[in-house]
Design a protein around this motif. Sequence first.
Motif, PDB file in Angstrom:
ATOM      1  N   HIS A  68     -19.939  17.254 -39.096  1.00 46.57           N
ATOM      2  CA  HIS A  68     -20.101  18.492 -38.336  1.00 46.57           C
ATOM      3  C   HIS A  68     -21.010  18.335 -37.121  1.00 46.57           C
ATOM      4  O   HIS A  68     -21.190  19.270 -36.351  1.00 46.57           O
ATOM      5  CB  HIS A  68     -20.496  19.673 -39.227  1.00 46.57           C
ATOM      6  CG  HIS A  68     -21.907  19.694 -39.668  1.00 46.57           C
ATOM      7  ND1 HIS A  68     -22.346  19.020 -40.772  1.00 46.57           N
ATOM      8  CD2 HIS A  68     -22.987  20.305 -39.147  1.00 46.57           C
ATOM      9  CE1 HIS A  68     -23.626  19.219 -40.913  1.00 46.57           C
ATOM     10  NE2 HIS A  68     -24.050  19.984 -39.945  1.00 46.57           N
ATOM     11  N   TYR A  69     -21.569  17.157 -36.923  1.00 47.05           N
ATOM     12  CA  TYR A  69     -22.270  16.885 -35.669  1.00 47.05           C
ATOM     13  C   TYR A  69     -21.394  16.120 -34.680  1.00 47.05           C
ATOM     14  O   TYR A  69     -21.843  15.712 -33.631  1.00 47.05           O
ATOM     15  CB  TYR A  69     -23.557  16.107 -35.920  1.00 47.05           C
ATOM     16  CG  TYR A  69     -24.715  16.963 -36.344  1.00 47.05           C
ATOM     17  CD1 TYR A  69     -25.265  17.891 -35.460  1.00 47.05           C
ATOM     18  CD2 TYR A  69     -25.265  16.861 -37.619  1.00 47.05           C
ATOM     19  CE1 TYR A  69     -26.326  18.680 -35.838  1.00 47.05           C
ATOM     20  CE2 TYR A  69     -26.334  17.648 -38.005  1.00 47.05           C
ATOM     21  CZ  TYR A  69     -26.853  18.553 -37.105  1.00 47.05           C
ATOM     22  OH  TYR A  69     -27.908  19.336 -37.478  1.00 47.05           O
ATOM     23  N   SER A  71     -17.748  16.163 -32.447  1.00 41.95           N
ATOM     24  CA  SER A  71     -16.654  16.992 -31.993  1.00 41.95           C
ATOM     25  C   SER A  71     -15.787  16.132 -31.071  1.00 41.95           C
ATOM     26  O   SER A  71     -16.093  14.966 -30.854  1.00 41.95           O
ATOM     27  CB  SER A  71     -17.188  18.235 -31.294  1.00 41.95           C
ATOM     28  OG  SER A  71     -16.131  19.123 -31.043  1.00 41.95           O
ATOM     29  N   TYR A  73     -13.329  15.928 -27.332  1.00 41.65           N
ATOM     30  CA  TYR A  73     -12.895  16.551 -26.078  1.00 41.65           C
ATOM     31  C   TYR A  73     -11.726  15.768 -25.516  1.00 41.65           C
ATOM     32  O   TYR A  73     -11.624  14.566 -25.726  1.00 41.65           O
ATOM     33  CB  TYR A  73     -14.051  16.642 -25.084  1.00 41.65           C
ATOM     34  CG  TYR A  73     -14.453  15.334 -24.445  1.00 41.65           C
ATOM     35  CD1 TYR A  73     -15.360  14.486 -25.073  1.00 41.65           C
ATOM     36  CD2 TYR A  73     -13.938  14.953 -23.205  1.00 41.65           C
ATOM     37  CE1 TYR A  73     -15.728  13.293 -24.493  1.00 41.65           C
ATOM     38  CE2 TYR A  73     -14.311  13.751 -22.618  1.00 41.65           C
ATOM     39  CZ  TYR A  73     -15.207  12.916 -23.274  1.00 41.65           C
ATOM     40  OH  TYR A  73     -15.572  11.736 -22.695  1.00 41.65           O
ATOM     41  N   PRO A  74     -10.815  16.466 -24.830  1.00 38.88           N
ATOM     42  CA  PRO A  74      -9.690  15.767 -24.211  1.00 38.88           C
ATOM     43  C   PRO A  74     -10.187  15.160 -22.905  1.00 38.88           C
ATOM     44  O   PRO A  74     -10.634  15.880 -22.027  1.00 38.88           O
ATOM     45  CB  PRO A  74      -8.679  16.880 -23.955  1.00 38.88           C
ATOM     46  CG  PRO A  74      -9.497  18.127 -23.860  1.00 38.88           C
ATOM     47  CD  PRO A  74     -10.776  17.915 -24.589  1.00 38.88           C
ATOM     48  N   CYS A  75     -10.143  13.842 -22.798  1.00 35.16           N
ATOM     49  CA  CYS A  75     -10.740  13.192 -21.643  1.00 35.16           C
ATOM     50  C   CYS A  75      -9.815  13.280 -20.437  1.00 35.16           C
ATOM     51  O   CYS A  75      -8.665  12.851 -20.501  1.00 35.16           O
ATOM     52  CB  CYS A  75     -11.063  11.740 -21.968  1.00 35.16           C
ATOM     53  SG  CYS A  75     -11.865  10.897 -20.606  1.00 35.16           S
ATOM     54  N   TYR A  84     -17.290  12.809 -29.618  1.00 33.74           N
ATOM     55  CA  TYR A  84     -18.620  12.722 -29.022  1.00 33.74           C
ATOM     56  C   TYR A  84     -19.642  13.229 -30.029  1.00 33.74           C
ATOM     57  O   TYR A  84     -19.305  13.973 -30.951  1.00 33.74           O
ATOM     58  CB  TYR A  84     -18.701  13.468 -27.691  1.00 33.74           C
ATOM     59  CG  TYR A  84     -18.635  14.975 -27.766  1.00 33.74           C
ATOM     60  CD1 TYR A  84     -17.422  15.646 -27.783  1.00 33.74           C
ATOM     61  CD2 TYR A  84     -19.808  15.740 -27.787  1.00 33.74           C
ATOM     62  CE1 TYR A  84     -17.369  17.026 -27.832  1.00 33.74           C
ATOM     63  CE2 TYR A  84     -19.762  17.129 -27.839  1.00 33.74           C
ATOM     64  CZ  TYR A  84     -18.537  17.764 -27.861  1.00 33.74           C
ATOM     65  OH  TYR A  84     -18.490  19.128 -27.901  1.00 33.74           O
ATOM     66  N   ARG A  86     -22.761  15.391 -31.094  1.00 36.63           N
ATOM     67  CA  ARG A  86     -23.462  16.599 -30.660  1.00 36.63           C
ATOM     68  C   ARG A  86     -24.937  16.549 -31.030  1.00 36.63           C
ATOM     69  O   ARG A  86     -25.737  17.311 -30.517  1.00 36.63           O
ATOM     70  CB  ARG A  86     -22.822  17.845 -31.296  1.00 36.63           C
ATOM     71  CG  ARG A  86     -21.352  18.009 -30.948  1.00 36.63           C
ATOM     72  CD  ARG A  86     -20.847  19.388 -31.339  1.00 36.63           C
ATOM     73  NE  ARG A  86     -21.466  20.413 -30.535  1.00 36.63           N
ATOM     74  CZ  ARG A  86     -21.815  21.605 -30.981  1.00 36.63           C
ATOM     75  NH1 ARG A  86     -21.623  21.928 -32.242  1.00 36.63           N
ATOM     76  NH2 ARG A  86     -22.383  22.488 -30.178  1.00 36.63           N
ATOM     77  N   ARG A  87     -25.304  15.642 -31.951  1.00 35.27           N
ATOM     78  CA  ARG A  87     -26.687  15.678 -32.420  1.00 35.27           C
ATOM     79  C   ARG A  87     -27.671  15.221 -31.345  1.00 35.27           C
ATOM     80  O   ARG A  87     -28.754  15.757 -31.234  1.00 35.27           O
ATOM     81  CB  ARG A  87     -26.852  14.834 -33.685  1.00 35.27           C
ATOM     82  CG  ARG A  87     -28.162  15.162 -34.373  1.00 35.27           C
ATOM     83  CD  ARG A  87     -28.265  14.576 -35.732  1.00 35.27           C
ATOM     84  NE  ARG A  87     -28.504  13.150 -35.666  1.00 35.27           N
ATOM     85  CZ  ARG A  87     -28.798  12.418 -36.732  1.00 35.27           C
ATOM     86  NH1 ARG A  87     -28.862  12.990 -37.910  1.00 35.27           N
ATOM     87  NH2 ARG A  87     -29.003  11.145 -36.615  1.00 35.27           N
ATOM     88  N   ILE A  89     -26.934  15.079 -28.007  1.00 34.89           N
ATOM     89  CA  ILE A  89     -26.315  15.363 -26.714  1.00 34.89           C
ATOM     90  C   ILE A  89     -27.340  15.739 -25.636  1.00 34.89           C
ATOM     91  O   ILE A  89     -27.093  15.579 -24.452  1.00 34.89           O
ATOM     92  CB  ILE A  89     -25.218  16.452 -26.858  1.00 34.89           C
ATOM     93  CG1 ILE A  89     -24.297  16.430 -25.643  1.00 34.89           C
ATOM     94  CG2 ILE A  89     -25.832  17.825 -27.074  1.00 34.89           C
ATOM     95  CD1 ILE A  89     -22.991  17.156 -25.848  1.00 34.89           C
ATOM     96  N   GLN A  90     -28.505  16.209 -26.065  1.00 37.05           N
ATOM     97  CA  GLN A  90     -29.541  16.567 -25.085  1.00 37.05           C
ATOM     98  C   GLN A  90     -29.979  15.367 -24.249  1.00 37.05           C
ATOM     99  O   GLN A  90     -30.560  15.519 -23.181  1.00 37.05           O
ATOM    100  CB  GLN A  90     -30.768  17.169 -25.782  1.00 37.05           C
ATOM    101  CG  GLN A  90     -30.522  18.474 -26.501  1.00 37.05           C
ATOM    102  CD  GLN A  90     -29.925  19.550 -25.614  1.00 37.05           C
ATOM    103  OE1 GLN A  90     -30.140  19.569 -24.417  1.00 37.05           O
ATOM    104  NE2 GLN A  90     -29.140  20.449 -26.195  1.00 37.05           N
ATOM    105  N   ARG A  93     -24.493  12.608 -23.124  1.00 38.40           N
ATOM    106  CA  ARG A  93     -23.481  12.589 -24.171  1.00 38.40           C
ATOM    107  C   ARG A  93     -23.052  11.173 -24.548  1.00 38.40           C
ATOM    108  O   ARG A  93     -22.690  10.370 -23.699  1.00 38.40           O
ATOM    109  CB  ARG A  93     -22.264  13.387 -23.703  1.00 38.40           C
ATOM    110  CG  ARG A  93     -21.178  13.505 -24.766  1.00 38.40           C
ATOM    111  CD  ARG A  93     -19.998  14.306 -24.257  1.00 38.40           C
ATOM    112  NE  ARG A  93     -19.400  13.667 -23.083  1.00 38.40           N
ATOM    113  CZ  ARG A  93     -18.564  14.287 -22.258  1.00 38.40           C
ATOM    114  NH1 ARG A  93     -18.261  15.549 -22.462  1.00 38.40           N
ATOM    115  NH2 ARG A  93     -18.061  13.649 -21.224  1.00 38.40           N
ATOM    116  N   LYS A  98     -17.531   6.089 -23.112  1.00 38.62           N
ATOM    117  CA  LYS A  98     -18.487   5.296 -22.339  1.00 38.62           C
ATOM    118  C   LYS A  98     -19.333   4.430 -23.253  1.00 38.62           C
ATOM    119  O   LYS A  98     -19.872   4.917 -24.244  1.00 38.62           O
ATOM    120  CB  LYS A  98     -19.390   6.227 -21.523  1.00 38.62           C
ATOM    121  CG  LYS A  98     -18.639   6.915 -20.406  1.00 38.62           C
ATOM    122  CD  LYS A  98     -19.532   7.825 -19.596  1.00 38.62           C
ATOM    123  CE  LYS A  98     -18.716   8.492 -18.495  1.00 38.62           C
ATOM    124  NZ  LYS A  98     -19.493   9.556 -17.840  1.00 38.62           N
TER     125      LYS A  98
END
Lengths: 471, 225
Positions: A68-69, A71, A73-75, A84, A86-87, A89-90, A93, A98
């Motif tokens: 659940h951390y 997710s 995305y369509p690149c 990617y 989310r934990r 991401i700050q 990403r 990459k």
Amino acid sequence: MHMDKLTSCSPRLLAESLSGKRLLEEEILLPEKCFQVLLSTKQLISIPAIENQKGSAKCIRCGNTSAHYFSEYPCGICQRKHLYCRRCIQMGRISECKPLYIWNGAEVHWPNHPNPLTWEGKLTPAQSNAAAQLEQAVNEKLPACLCWAVCGAGKSEMLFPAITAALKQGKRIALASPRVDVIRELFPRLEQAFQDVTIEALYGGSEHQAGKSQLILATTHQLMRYYQAFDVLIIDEVDAFPFYLDKSLMYAAKQAAKKQSTTLYLTATPRKNFRLQMKLGKLPHVFVPLRYHGHLLPVPKLKLSFHLSSQLANKKLPAAFRKWLMNRQNHQRQLLIFVPKISMIEELKEAITLLLLQTGAISTTEELQAVYAADKDREAKIIQFRNRELHALITTTILERGVTFPSVDVVVLDAGHEVFNEAALVQIAGRAGRSADDPSGEVIFFHDGKTDPMEKARQMILDMNERGRKL
Amino acid sequence: MNYCVYCYERIENSLTWSTWLTVEKSQALCASCAGKLEMISGKRCKVCSRAWSSSICLDCQQWRELGDNIERNYSIFHYNDTIREIITQWKFRGDYLLREIFRNELKSAFENQFANNNASLTIVPIPLSESRMQERGFNQSLALAEMLDAPVKQVLRRKSGEKQAKKNRKARLKRDNPFSITEPLKQAALIVDDIYTTGTTVRQAAQLLRLHGCPAVYSLTIARS
């Protein structure tokens, strides 16, 4: 942690800023040409940032493996879906798109400092005993050593000999803590103590730092950018956060330390797994059972008050609390009142104000304030309380550690609530009696049924005092 | 188990007769985070959706005098601190999942405001520059467009990569049109984007669309700043 724009690609500068790290391309602020040269000469090599094997993914930077951390995305660049993390991401990403880059060029040689310590203070006997053991752990290259020091033991000074030993040998050192307050507070003190050594403090908001000093202070998050960088890693307040955050700290620490390295743990309330390892003789450790002022810890009193939680829910305060307020030993002491939930702060503030007015603890309503994590005036209120402009402060567990007030009585309302675990209660009790001028302070846990954490916290404090008496 | 996509608090769905009997929309935010978003309600400018006591705000009156090229913009939320932080994390940090926060409201705004009156709307996302795409990997405007039940056509392209957020109003209004068009669009267009600030971006896109034969341009935006 952005690097200074490296206009000249001097090999030494490059090695200092890039070695011991795992970075995204956007974190490597080099001219494109220089970056390409480093890649083609294999001084920088790329590794996948997310390992995804048989459907179970792992973020290489923060160690996250919980679904659940993650997710997707369509690149828009490669027209595929990417995982990617989310934990973390700050910090930029981490995705499958990459890679991370690690340094593969010349090794950095950090200077040997023959006499780095510019601090001239003196350690207490309890402090110097612990300091000597930590120093020994560094000199003998032990993998780990834990220092179990009571709240208010004066732990930063205890680290000076170990850090000195490491600097003499030209080692690289990091001091990490999950708490940014700890880093902020320690930074000037270390700068004072090691005036000729380059030191950097890395935390969110201190962003424009190269992170290329021999001695690094960092929050857990910032530590995540390092990879096999440090000979000595000191982890302060190792238990300061819930377990899942602990796990990421442990991952970051393990990644940031070199394969041959020494990790020093500092804590007032070690977790079960550490205590077990100590018991089994697997983890070298040392106790500091006395505070720097040489007095024993105030022992919490458990006060039973029937129907306490339902009373509090109805905005009523327990009679036992009123009684204690009238009869407390020293009415000069400020009052620090812990409640389990933010919502209770608003609900109870009026009732507590009234009670304190009635019992004469405060003379105006302004002498009582409340703080919680998201409070914008949090810093200001804490300073007011420290300057004795406030007499009483209601707080959630955010003030359980890291803050020092010279002379307070500590009250916990509904100490049986689940947020008050053993470590939290020991830390809360540790707020009282911090100064040599008033080393006792009362600690009262109001509850409507004893819980394990309450008993264990009390026992931990009694055990420490027992050790302290023997010194 | 459901977690708030923004704060990771567990979302507790209480089971009542109504939730049991109806198909409930899944919630992306916990009650506490959802409570920090402010829907625009009450009187608003019928052109740009800003909270306004009379029918058309002063800015829009000015646009009208100059010859406006959009029919109207509809925005869902007030641009407050929370939505700013959410959009920052979504767009600039690249946390794609956060578009889910807007899904339900975006869909119902589309259905209530646009789908009924005009059956043949084509959705046109605001394009992202090449360099932004390299950084972020997705176009937030397209990410919103794809949540709606209508055809999406990417007929616009961005000429150069300039950061819109860093510009003041004057600079934004003065600048040349940053878009070019790849094929003319003959149906009415709905531009979908995250924030409506001065309305310049939408109007620059609309200008090109109209110039190439698009009969009417509408806009639907998440927040009105």
